[in-house]
Design a protein around this motif. Structure first.
Motif, PDB file in Angstrom:
ATOM      1  N   GLY A  13      37.649  21.045  39.287  1.00 17.60           N
ATOM      2  CA  GLY A  13      36.789  20.068  40.368  1.00 17.60           C
ATOM      3  C   GLY A  13      36.757  18.760  39.727  1.00 17.60           C
ATOM      4  N   SER A  14      37.002  18.059  40.721  1.00 18.59           N
ATOM      5  CA  SER A  14      37.095  16.409  40.264  1.00 18.59           C
ATOM      6  C   SER A  14      35.444  15.983  39.636  1.00 18.59           C
ATOM      7  N   GLY A  15      34.530  16.547  39.915  1.00 14.93           N
ATOM      8  CA  GLY A  15      33.188  16.416  39.446  1.00 14.93           C
ATOM      9  C   GLY A  15      32.939  16.960  38.251  1.00 14.93           C
ATOM     10  N   MET A  16      33.804  17.882  37.835  1.00 14.72           N
ATOM     11  CA  MET A  16      33.470  18.826  36.515  1.00 14.72           C
ATOM     12  C   MET A  16      33.719  18.012  35.094  1.00 14.72           C
ATOM     13  N   LEU A  17      32.921  16.992  34.760  1.00 16.01           N
ATOM     14  CA  LEU A  17      33.412  16.174  33.645  1.00 16.01           C
ATOM     15  C   LEU A  17      33.728  17.011  32.431  1.00 16.01           C
ATOM     16  N   THR A  18      32.959  18.042  32.218  1.00 15.31           N
ATOM     17  CA  THR A  18      33.071  18.947  31.030  1.00 15.31           C
ATOM     18  C   THR A  18      34.492  19.258  30.887  1.00 15.31           C
ATOM     19  N   SER A  19      35.385  19.461  31.963  1.00 11.27           N
ATOM     20  CA  SER A  19      36.580  19.864  31.807  1.00 11.27           C
ATOM     21  C   SER A  19      37.569  18.796  30.950  1.00 11.27           C
ATOM     22  N   MET A  20      36.844  17.407  31.112  1.00  3.65           N
ATOM     23  CA  MET A  20      37.640  16.501  30.033  1.00  3.65           C
ATOM     24  C   MET A  20      37.460  16.577  28.794  1.00  3.65           C
ATOM     25  N   SER A  21      36.193  17.069  28.532  1.00  2.75           N
ATOM     26  CA  SER A  21      35.815  16.959  27.324  1.00  2.75           C
ATOM     27  C   SER A  21      36.270  18.410  26.336  1.00  2.75           C
ATOM     28  N   VAL A  22      36.383  19.556  27.160  1.00  6.78           N
ATOM     29  CA  VAL A  22      36.899  20.519  26.422  1.00  6.78           C
ATOM     30  C   VAL A  22      38.467  20.600  26.184  1.00  6.78           C
ATOM     31  N   SER A  23      39.055  19.785  27.181  1.00  9.34           N
ATOM     32  CA  SER A  23      40.768  19.755  27.054  1.00  9.34           C
ATOM     33  C   SER A  23      41.041  18.788  25.901  1.00  9.34           C
ATOM     34  N   ASN A  24      42.435  19.067  25.473  1.00 11.57           N
ATOM     35  CA  ASN A  24      42.854  18.257  24.607  1.00 11.57           C
ATOM     36  C   ASN A  24      44.223  17.409  25.314  1.00 11.57           C
ATOM     37  N   CYS A  25      44.519  17.636  26.544  1.00 12.88           N
ATOM     38  CA  CYS A  25      45.740  17.097  27.095  1.00 12.88           C
ATOM     39  C   CYS A  25      45.515  17.024  28.472  1.00 12.88           C
TER      40      CYS A  25
ATOM     41  N   HIS B 182      48.940  22.587  45.395  1.00 14.15           N
ATOM     42  CA  HIS B 182      49.710  22.109  46.494  1.00 14.15           C
ATOM     43  C   HIS B 182      50.725  21.322  46.474  1.00 14.15           C
ATOM     44  N   PRO B 183      51.997  21.273  46.866  1.00 13.03           N
ATOM     45  CA  PRO B 183      52.700  20.259  46.840  1.00 13.03           C
ATOM     46  C   PRO B 183      52.061  18.876  47.427  1.00 13.03           C
ATOM     47  N   GLY B 184      52.371  17.690  47.039  1.00 14.09           N
ATOM     48  CA  GLY B 184      51.893  16.746  47.750  1.00 14.09           C
ATOM     49  C   GLY B 184      51.350  15.445  46.689  1.00 14.09           C
ATOM     50  N   ARG B 185      50.909  15.967  45.544  1.00 16.22           N
ATOM     51  CA  ARG B 185      50.205  14.909  44.821  1.00 16.22           C
ATOM     52  C   ARG B 185      50.751  15.274  43.330  1.00 16.22           C
ATOM     53  N   VAL B 186      50.828  14.032  42.608  1.00 21.49           N
ATOM     54  CA  VAL B 186      50.868  14.351  40.969  1.00 21.49           C
ATOM     55  C   VAL B 186      49.629  14.785  40.682  1.00 21.49           C
ATOM     56  N   GLU B 187      49.531  15.996  39.927  1.00 21.79           N
ATOM     57  CA  GLU B 187      48.137  16.397  39.346  1.00 21.79           C
ATOM     58  C   GLU B 187      48.179  16.162  37.801  1.00 21.79           C
ATOM     59  N   TYR B 188      46.997  15.728  37.466  1.00 21.08           N
ATOM     60  CA  TYR B 188      46.511  15.574  35.918  1.00 21.08           C
ATOM     61  C   TYR B 188      45.487  16.884  35.849  1.00 21.08           C
ATOM     62  N   GLN B 189      45.892  17.998  35.581  1.00 20.78           N
ATOM     63  CA  GLN B 189      44.927  18.985  35.521  1.00 20.78           C
ATOM     64  C   GLN B 189      44.756  19.018  33.823  1.00 20.78           C
ATOM     65  N   ARG B 190      43.365  19.447  33.532  1.00 18.15           N
ATOM     66  CA  ARG B 190      43.089  19.335  32.056  1.00 18.15           C
ATOM     67  C   ARG B 190      43.359  20.448  31.648  1.00 18.15           C
ATOM     68  N   GLY B 191      44.007  20.248  30.438  1.00 12.87           N
ATOM     69  CA  GLY B 191      44.581  21.569  29.633  1.00 12.87           C
ATOM     70  C   GLY B 191      44.205  21.591  28.230  1.00 12.87           C
ATOM     71  N   ILE B 192      44.510  22.715  27.500  1.00 16.08           N
ATOM     72  CA  ILE B 192      44.178  22.976  25.982  1.00 16.08           C
ATOM     73  C   ILE B 192      45.699  23.608  25.465  1.00 16.08           C
ATOM     74  N   TYR B 193      46.060  22.498  24.580  1.00 16.77           N
ATOM     75  CA  TYR B 193      47.363  22.877  24.076  1.00 16.77           C
ATOM     76  C   TYR B 193      46.949  23.770  22.651  1.00 16.77           C
ATOM     77  N   SER B 194      47.952  24.709  22.340  1.00 16.47           N
ATOM     78  CA  SER B 194      47.868  25.265  21.103  1.00 16.47           C
ATOM     79  C   SER B 194      49.317  25.820  20.511  1.00 16.47           C
ATOM     80  N   TYR B 195      49.344  26.436  19.452  1.00 20.93           N
ATOM     81  CA  TYR B 195      50.509  26.927  18.816  1.00 20.93           C
ATOM     82  C   TYR B 195      50.468  28.324  19.285  1.00 20.93           C
ATOM     83  N   ASP B 196      51.439  29.069  19.691  1.00 21.00           N
ATOM     84  CA  ASP B 196      51.372  30.587  19.404  1.00 21.00           C
ATOM     85  C   ASP B 196      51.829  30.967  18.239  1.00 21.00           C
ATOM     86  N   GLU B 197      51.946  32.608  17.977  1.00 22.12           N
ATOM     87  CA  GLU B 197      52.241  32.953  16.761  1.00 22.12           C
ATOM     88  C   GLU B 197      53.635  32.587  16.173  1.00 22.12           C
ATOM     89  N   GLN B 198      54.520  32.142  17.169  1.00 21.10           N
ATOM     90  CA  GLN B 198      55.894  31.816  16.674  1.00 21.10           C
ATOM     91  C   GLN B 198      55.800  30.247  16.449  1.00 21.10           C
TER      92      GLN B 198
END
Ligand code: AMP
Ligand code: MG
Length: 437
Positions: free
Chosen positions: A398-410, A370-386
């Motif tokens: 969810g802001s309570g799901m800490l595993t989202s921090m540990s499986v993410s790399n960005c 939703h527009p209104g806040r800067v979001e820091y979503q947990r992401g996993i970056y990688s390289y595609d075939e190119q």
């Protein structure tokens, strides 16, 4: 805490309230969440009230890793201290080599064992990498381009005078400034300081940070959970974040939601530390509770930040200590720590901050926002075939799901006015190794 700061803090609080009102008005026009302040603006305001620590100490270089230089550092020597060879081969006079006749071998110059003899015309010396180039010679030809016949050495002509010679002072001159105050000492800096002959460094004293979690529901790991209880995770994550060599920390444990216990914890913390960090108790329901205590002991401002996760954040002063109140939700507390507390600790510790690495990446899934806040979503970056950088979210945010921090790399940073984003769009990511290391 100087009195002037104290007074200006009170003025500052009023100022912020007024500013927040103005901001709220401005924001009403642009999004659906009035009264929220952009985290960058909040940080700027907060940092203007953080005074860097002036206390310093001398430490042996051995103990310097992770510390912050309190003064500039200059080289004690020319670097390198003498002309030396970058190759295994033969040192000789470039002009002698132009005749393309064999040169007479007169000795050796190995690393740590300089050649002490004469360097007559048409002579050369066997030299190893790091060996001192004898006075009188100016060039090194590598051994692959040489043929030895007894003491007669035939060399292919070198490309230029000075080839394969690392000249005295090419990297730094004696007395030249190598680091400015504020430099953090990492592995490379440890090596450089040794290279330039620095055995002791003047560093900013470590700051002390005391922290505790608040909440009746929180139990320390190792204990049994009763109905309604959860394990206190923030204290461990915060401890991880605080594990840096310019910080000493004091873990004050879990404090129940009890007025006297919290008051006592704040008192103890502020007497021992430069900064007090708490988690929990700053959201709307709890704010008055903590506020009441902090109104007795110091000054505090509750910020409602246009950031997700992590809307509530408290910043203020208790006695002579700065106070940062993180939200209780585990992801929120890590994100607000990253965004606000790290810069506060760095400024206090005189660290010259590194620019945050932000990279464009192609979104490989849809994102709901939703527009209104800067979001820091947990992401996993990688390289595609190119070989192009792509990113997906970790799924539920969810802001309570800490595993989202540990499986993410960005973090995937989504600006305030953005709404849903579709796969294929360009987004901005902030890789962790650059920002949380
Ligand atoms: P609060 O900010 O205190 O209202 O807490 C918000 C949410 O975060 C609640 O679900 C709390 O149970 C949870 N929470 C608060 N502190 C912690 C903590 N130290 N560790 C794990 N969860 C916490
Ligand atoms: Mg709570």
């Amino acid at each position: 805490m100087p009195l002037s700061w104290h007074n200006s803090w009170i003025e500052y609080s009023f100022f912020i309230e007024r500013e927040t009102d103005l901001m709220a008005k401005a924001i009403v026009d642009c999004c659906s969440q009035p009264g929220l302040m952009h985290p960058d603006l909040a940080l700027e305001r907060i940092l203007s009230h953080v005074e860097p620590i002036l206390d310093t100490e001398w430490v042996e270089l051995d103990q310097g890793m992770g510390r912050v230089l309190a003064d500039s550092v200059s080289s004690k020597i020319d670097l390198p201290p003498f002309d030396n060879s970058a190759m295994d081969g033969y040192a000789y006079r470039f002009d002698d080599g132009l005749a393309e006749k064999p040169l007479t071998l007169v000795g050796t110059a190995f690393a740590g064992h300089p050649y002490q003899g004469e360097t007559p015309p048409n002579s050369c010396v066997r030299i190893m990498t790091g060996g001192q180039v004898p006075a009188g010679y100016d060039t090194v030809q590598m051994q692959e381009n040489a043929e030895a016949n007894g003491d007669q050495i035939s060399l292919l002509p070198a490309k230029r005078k000075g080839a394969h010679v690392r000249p005295l002072g090419e990297e730094a001159r004696r007395g030249e400034q190598i680091y400015a105050a504020g430099q953090r000492i990492g592995a490379a800096e440890m090596g450089v300081l040794a290279t330039i002959g620095v055995d002791k460094i003047k560093v900013v004293r470590r700051i002390t940070v005391a922290f505790f979690s608040t909440g009746d529901e929180l139990k320390p790991v190792g204990s049994e959970l009763k109905p309604g209880d959860i394990y206190d995770s923030n204290r461990y994550a915060i401890k991880g974040l605080l594990s840096r060599s310019y910080v000493d920390y004091i873990d004050l444990g879990v404090i129940p939601d009890d007025m006297d216990a919290i008051r006592d914890a704040f008192k103890r913390a502020s007497e021992q530390a430069d900064v007090v960090i708490t988690s929990g108790g700053v959201s709307v329901g709890d704010a008055d509770y903590v506020k009441q205590i902090l109104d007795e002991l110091g000054q505090i401002n509750f910020w409602r930040l246009a950031i997700k996760p992590g809307k509530p954040f408290a910043f203020g002063q208790i006695g002579s200590a700065l106070f940062c109140g993180l939200p209780g939700n585990p992801v929120s507390s890590m994100v607000t720590y990253y965004k606000l507390v790290t810069p506060i600790l760095e400024k206090l510790s005189c660290v010259t901050p590194k620019p945050i690495l932000r990279l464009p990446a192609t979104l490989a899934c849809d994102i709901r926002k939703h527009p209104g806040r800067v979001e820091y979503q947990r992401g996993i970056y990688s390289y595609d075939e190119q070989g192009r950088l792509q990113v997906i979210t970790t799924g539920a945010q969810g802001s309570g799901m800490l595993t989202s921090m540990s499986v993410s790399n960005c973090f995937i940073v989504l600006e305030q006015d953005l709404g849903n984003v579709s796969a294929g769009a360009q987004v901005t990511i902030e890789p962790y190794q650059q920002v949380l290391d």
